[in-house]
Design a protein around this motif. Structure first.
Motif, short mmCIF file in Angstrom:
data_model
loop_
_atom_site.label_atom_id
_atom_site.label_comp_id
_atom_site.label_asym_id
_atom_site.label_seq_id
_atom_site.Cartn_x
_atom_site.Cartn_y
_atom_site.Cartn_z
N LYS A 104 -9.96 -6.37 10.62
CA LYS A 104 -9.79 -5.80 9.12
C LYS A 104 -11.06 -5.39 8.72
CE LYS A 104 -5.52 -6.38 9.79
NZ LYS A 104 -5.53 -7.19 11.04
N ASP A 131 -5.18 1.47 6.21
CA ASP A 131 -5.50 0.82 5.08
C ASP A 131 -5.56 1.59 3.83
OD1 ASP A 131 -5.36 -1.57 3.38
OD2 ASP A 131 -7.73 -2.07 3.73
N ASP A 165 0.61 -1.04 -0.12
CA ASP A 165 0.08 -0.04 -0.03
C ASP A 165 0.99 1.30 0.16
OD1 ASP A 165 -2.65 -0.74 -0.44
OD2 ASP A 165 -3.42 -0.51 1.87
#
Length: 505
Positions: A215, A192, A138
């Motif tokens: 998550k 995230d 990411d």
């Protein structure tokens, strides 16, 4: 350098630094101001790894309306990486492509690799802590053309935390040189999809915050990092706001072009509101004013709700739906958010912001993915100037778009294409400023796929990436993923550049 234990102590201490709260319509929490966990000067990137992947120059293709200048191989899948999340940036003489957790530097004239692939965290090899030891993907790469420096970021999410956002700012326009390295502890929740935007008064970050165990999405966060300090390699502060649990994903804005926003103009954040019976078919606009000295001067105002032409997401509710030839495996369409990057330009007589996402065109068995793009004028009081749902045929899915515009307001959108008879590939469509409003020209294939993603993963690259050359302010650069042959994790990428003849230096 600090040890991992010292990082934890510092992160906890910084959490208590200068915190106050207020709400905008009960939905925004903050601001919270925190200083860095650590900063240091890196070794030169060119000393970390040689180039191990050479790109061959692709053929130059002439097409109506634009000229493809380069179309060359980018990075291919490293073992164990199921998707690329391809992002790129172009500088004075180089192009940097980042695929999930590694990057390669290319010569932008020849398309040949000059350095890499290099793991995201290798630049941090003498830094200490989890920015050095974690390579969790990411990442982002941007070119700050006002300062002529590169900006890299990646997240460090070791089991049990603390979670860090790791940001590197180059000391020169040479991407192979040295960098000022920074670690910031911005959240105790799992970060995230962090995305970074360049603005005159800060580097602005948007990211999802998730439950560390499940998550599952909890909220979205918007942060400003002290750009002036990071360019100079000195101590840097951050300021963050976050949405309440009811608000979806924020996406930051990046400034393109030679003319900056008006002095003191706020940074812009946007949010595709996906809440049933609350905001579906609305775009929420927010304004972030940062002050890295006085906490009370920081504001994150909004939302201003903008009604969009009605749509349904591509792969509504994030249920994979994009078909591919020769397999029953369908892949993710990522229709739940505006795609990266959202770009801003100041044309003098007006300010413009362009953005795109993927929607469903048609209904029932004839429904398929299409590109929805927008141009907003006067972003302080945003109004749709033009928009279009782009779908040149009734069967091919088009998704994960990335959009930008050049100095003459020519617009280009790149995206993935696939159907039950068309292998996943990459195309783009564009328009010049004199074209009929709300229209893109004929679609241009950049690479025709030769295989499908197989297996049961069903994920797909969350992004493709369109940027504009800061030297001529005309040439578009695009990167994304496709498959040469069918496999689970054998994706490939391309680097392509093109420009419209109407754009001159």
């Amino acid at each position: 350098m600090k040890s991992p234990k010292t990082y934890f102590v510092a992160a906890v201490a910084m959490t208590a630094l200068l915190v106050c709260s207020f709400a905008v319509a009960g939905e925004i929490e903050g601001p919270v101001m925190k200083g860095e966990v650590n900063h240091a000067l890196s070794r030169a990137m060119r000393d970390l790894a040689p180039a191990t992947q050479a790109a061959s120059l692709g053929s130059i293709t002439k097409i109506p309306g634009a000229t493809i200048q380069l179309n060359v191989p980018g990075q291919a899948a490293p073992k164990g990486q199921l998707y690329s999340d391809a992002i790129g940036a172009v500088g004075q003489t180089q192009y940097v492509q980042l695929v999930n957790n590694q990057y390669t530097i290319y010569d932008k004239t020849s398309g040949s690799a000059v350095l890499g692939p290099i793991a995201e965290n290798k630049l941090w090899s003498t830094f200490g802590g989890s920015c050095q030891t974690s390579n969790n993907g990411d990442g982002t790469v941007s070119y700050d053309q006002a300062a002529n420096v590169w900006v890299f970021s990646h997240r460090a999410v070791p089991t049990g935390g603390p979670y860090l956002n790791c940001v590197a700012v180059s000391t020169s326009p040479d991407a192979t040189g040295t960098y000022y390295l920074y670690a910031f502890a911005l959240t105790n929740e799992f970060p995230d999809k962090p995305k970074l935007g360049v603005w005159p008064d800060g580097y602005y970050l948007s990211q999802d915050l998730e439950d560390p165990t499940t998550k599952d999405f909890v909220r979205s966060q918007a942060c400003a990092m002290q750009r002036s300090a990071m360019i100079a390699g000195t101590y840097a502060n951050t300021v963050c706001f976050q949405g309440s649990i009811s608000l979806p994903t924020f996406v930051t804005t990046s400034w393109d072009g030679q003319t900056p926003p008006p002095t003191g103009e706020v940074a812009f954040f946007w949010q595709l509101d996906q809440r049933p019976n609350v905001g579906r078919n609305n775009l929420n606009a927010f304004q972030f004013h940062s002050d890295f000295t006085t906490l009370a001067n920081n504001t994150f105002t909004g939302p201003v709700s903008i009604a969009l032409p009605a749509y349904t997401d591509t792969c509504d509710n994030l249920k994979p739906c994009v078909p591919q030839p020769g397999t029953t495996t369908v892949v993710q369409g990522w229709g739940d958010r505006m795609m990266y990057r959202i770009t801003y330009r100041n044309f003098g007589t007006y300010e413009s912001v362009v953005m795109a996402h993927s929607v469903t065109q048609g209904t029932g068995t004839s429904g398929h993915g299409a590109i929805r793009w927008y141009e907003f004028r006067t972003p302080l009081t945003p109004v749709i100037y033009q928009s279009q749902t782009y779908s040149p045929d009734k069967t091919t899915y088009r998704w994960v778009p990335s959009i930008a515009q050049d100095q003459y307001a020519d617009i280009a959108v790149g995206y993935s294409v696939s159907s039950s008879t068309v292998y996943p590939g990459l195309s783009y469509a564009g328009r010049v400023a004199t074209d009929k409003i709300n229209t893109l020209e004929t679609e241009v294939p950049l690479v025709v796929g030769g295989g499908s993603q197989t297996g049961t993963n069903q994920n797909w690259s969350s992004y493709t990436s369109m940027t504009v050359d800061p030297v001529d302010d005309c040439t578009f650069w695009y990167t994304g993923q496709y498959y040469k042959t069918g496999s689970l994790e054998g994706w490939s990428t391309i680097l392509a550049s093109f420009r419209f003849p109407s754009c001159t230096n």
